[in-house]
Design a protein around this motif. Sequence first.
Motif, mmCIF file in Angstrom:
data_model
loop_
_atom_site.group_PDB
_atom_site.id
_atom_site.type_symbol
_atom_site.label_atom_id
_atom_site.label_comp_id
_atom_site.label_asym_id
_atom_site.label_seq_id
_atom_site.Cartn_x
_atom_site.Cartn_y
_atom_site.Cartn_z
ATOM 1 N N ARG A 204 0.842 -1.202 0.000
ATOM 2 C CA ARG A 204 0.000 0.000 0.000
ATOM 3 C C ARG A 204 0.878 1.254 0.000
ATOM 4 O O ARG A 204 2.037 1.219 0.439
ATOM 5 C CB ARG A 204 -0.921 0.010 1.227
ATOM 6 C CG ARG A 204 -0.200 0.228 2.534
ATOM 7 C CD ARG A 204 -1.132 0.154 3.735
ATOM 8 N NE ARG A 204 -0.415 0.434 4.976
ATOM 9 C CZ ARG A 204 0.318 -0.420 5.642
ATOM 10 N NH1 ARG A 204 0.431 -1.668 5.192
ATOM 11 N NH2 ARG A 204 0.931 -0.070 6.771
ATOM 12 N N ALA A 233 2.034 -2.287 -7.177
ATOM 13 C CA ALA A 233 0.622 -2.612 -6.986
ATOM 14 C C ALA A 233 0.286 -2.475 -5.509
ATOM 15 O O ALA A 233 1.137 -2.678 -4.644
ATOM 16 C CB ALA A 233 0.318 -4.031 -7.475
ATOM 17 N N ASN A 235 -2.938 -0.555 -2.618
ATOM 18 C CA ASN A 235 -3.854 0.565 -2.396
ATOM 19 C C ASN A 235 -3.121 1.900 -2.551
ATOM 20 O O ASN A 235 -2.120 2.152 -1.884
ATOM 21 C CB ASN A 235 -4.457 0.448 -0.987
ATOM 22 C CG ASN A 235 -5.564 1.458 -0.752
ATOM 23 O OD1 ASN A 235 -6.125 2.014 -1.690
ATOM 24 N ND2 ASN A 235 -5.890 1.692 0.495
ATOM 25 N N GLY A 236 -3.611 2.755 -3.448
ATOM 26 C CA GLY A 236 -3.006 4.063 -3.690
ATOM 27 C C GLY A 236 -1.952 4.092 -4.775
ATOM 28 O O GLY A 236 -1.457 5.166 -5.131
ATOM 29 N N LEU A 237 -1.605 2.943 -5.336
ATOM 30 C CA LEU A 237 -0.560 2.892 -6.375
ATOM 31 C C LEU A 237 -1.185 3.006 -7.753
ATOM 32 O O LEU A 237 -1.112 2.091 -8.593
ATOM 33 C CB LEU A 237 0.245 1.601 -6.251
ATOM 34 C CG LEU A 237 1.426 1.598 -5.266
ATOM 35 C CD1 LEU A 237 2.440 2.665 -5.589
ATOM 36 C CD2 LEU A 237 0.943 1.747 -3.836
ATOM 37 N N THR A 238 -1.807 4.162 -8.020
ATOM 38 C CA THR A 238 -2.463 4.436 -9.295
ATOM 39 C C THR A 238 -1.991 5.783 -9.830
ATOM 40 O O THR A 238 -1.563 6.648 -9.056
ATOM 41 C CB THR A 238 -3.992 4.452 -9.117
ATOM 42 O OG1 THR A 238 -4.345 5.394 -8.089
ATOM 43 C CG2 THR A 238 -4.509 3.068 -8.728
ATOM 44 N N ASN A 241 -3.077 9.205 -8.196
ATOM 45 C CA ASN A 241 -2.667 9.580 -6.843
ATOM 46 C C ASN A 241 -1.646 10.717 -6.963
ATOM 47 O O ASN A 241 -0.524 10.497 -7.403
ATOM 48 C CB ASN A 241 -2.048 8.377 -6.129
ATOM 49 C CG ASN A 241 -1.565 8.703 -4.723
ATOM 50 O OD1 ASN A 241 -1.460 9.861 -4.326
ATOM 51 N ND2 ASN A 241 -1.250 7.667 -3.957
ATOM 52 N N LEU A 260 1.781 1.070 -12.880
ATOM 53 C CA LEU A 260 1.097 1.354 -11.622
ATOM 54 C C LEU A 260 -0.264 0.679 -11.680
ATOM 55 O O LEU A 260 -1.156 1.126 -12.398
ATOM 56 C CB LEU A 260 0.952 2.866 -11.427
ATOM 57 C CG LEU A 260 2.254 3.679 -11.475
ATOM 58 C CD1 LEU A 260 1.966 5.169 -11.345
ATOM 59 C CD2 LEU A 260 3.213 3.220 -10.381
ATOM 60 N N GLY A 262 -2.367 -0.321 -8.951
ATOM 61 C CA GLY A 262 -3.349 -0.161 -7.883
ATOM 62 C C GLY A 262 -3.584 -1.464 -7.132
ATOM 63 O O GLY A 262 -2.798 -2.401 -7.191
ATOM 64 N N GLU A 263 -4.706 -1.499 -6.421
ATOM 65 C CA GLU A 263 -5.049 -2.710 -5.662
ATOM 66 C C GLU A 263 -5.607 -3.758 -6.600
ATOM 67 O O GLU A 263 -6.522 -3.490 -7.375
ATOM 68 C CB GLU A 263 -6.066 -2.352 -4.576
ATOM 69 C CG GLU A 263 -6.239 -3.409 -3.519
ATOM 70 C CD GLU A 263 -7.062 -2.901 -2.355
ATOM 71 O OE1 GLU A 263 -6.479 -2.242 -1.464
ATOM 72 O OE2 GLU A 263 -8.284 -3.124 -2.335
ATOM 73 N N ARG A 264 -5.078 -4.964 -6.502
ATOM 74 C CA ARG A 264 -5.466 -6.021 -7.435
ATOM 75 C C ARG A 264 -5.950 -7.263 -6.688
ATOM 76 O O ARG A 264 -5.430 -7.602 -5.622
ATOM 77 C CB ARG A 264 -4.244 -6.409 -8.284
ATOM 78 C CG ARG A 264 -3.746 -5.305 -9.202
ATOM 79 C CD ARG A 264 -4.517 -5.308 -10.495
ATOM 80 N NE ARG A 264 -4.295 -6.519 -11.250
ATOM 81 C CZ ARG A 264 -3.757 -6.576 -12.472
ATOM 82 N NH1 ARG A 264 -3.396 -5.464 -13.075
ATOM 83 N NH2 ARG A 264 -3.609 -7.731 -13.098
#
Length: 379
Positions: A204, A233, A235-238, A241, A260, A262-264
């Motif tokens: 995250r 990857a 939460n927040g890795l998009t 952000n 990037l 995100g949550e997968r």
Amino acid sequence: LRILHLITSLQVGGAQMHLYKTVTRFHPEKISSLVISLAGPGKVGRLIQGQGIPVVDLGMRPGSFSLRAWRTLLGCIRCFRPHVLQTYLYHADLLGYLAGRWTGVPTILWNLRQSRMDFSRYRCTTSLTVRLCARLSRGVQRILVNSHAGLKAHTLLGYDAARMQVVPNGFELNRFRPHPASYREVRRELGLAPEARLVGMLARFDPQKDHNNFLNAASLVQARHPETHFLLAGNGLTPDNPALAQLVGAHQLDRHRLSLLGERPDTPRLLAALDVCVSASAFGEGFPTVVGEAMACGVPCVVTDVGDSALVVGKTGLVIQPGQAEELSGALEAALAWPSAERTSRSQAARARIQQQFDINRIVAQLESMYLNLAVQPA
């Protein structure tokens, strides 16, 4: 035996996945469980509910106290009448202790998942909560810690060491395993050549995880090996952000060589596709879940010497000091340059290490036995 599990939230995280993996494996004729989340059911809550275990959401906001949530918690405890109240993470530890003592729960246990924390990076209420818990720690029957580093760090904070017991993370070896098809499929999805080198960090977006150091090291590796691809990857890795975008922009990275994601939901696929998995944490880690999952997939890890990371990896990967981008980049280059025979040997040794020491079924059996023994002892 009735066990009420109280946790701060049920979003995807190491503590949450530990709760899910254990509570859904307890023998249903021996243990009945109720899970309560302070702030939101989240994805893990829905997974637990899908296995027939009730989940209650108190609807609290992070950093704030709700009288309504407090009353709901007390009502749940009185209705369920647990023999054991097991809490997870600092805020739930404190609230659970107070609620358990208020309602007369016979056995109260805490579960600590961190090691040495840098509390200056978080809300002041977190530091206050930890200091209060340290003072109250002699009032609980047992404090479970997932790492030896966590036990040492919390003893220094004033927690009662005599009540602590190390119970490491456990891993699902049938779910996290080597998978050559994923190795090919993920590269195809990312538009990479089948033989492309792929380095990943699944964590995250949080100061503890030190994405800045990872990106700094990635830029150094790319400068010397421009063909290397990096994957983030969690939460927040998009790309949307802004804080992450600022970090990425501060480093000389080829944006076409950085994914990037995100949550997968397909963490096993992503891990099995990596050549190297990185844990770049700067502080606070106890037993990083993703390291054990990557090793179960036969993926060598490069980790910072934080928490029990070095103890878990052993000689199957490489260990460096936190916050050292040059050292991290050198370790990544060394790992990527391993001959095929050495890579295969380390891969097999990594999975064997998890099988021998951290199989989820062994950990669940240990917990189940402990709960049953504690429940028959006088509080």
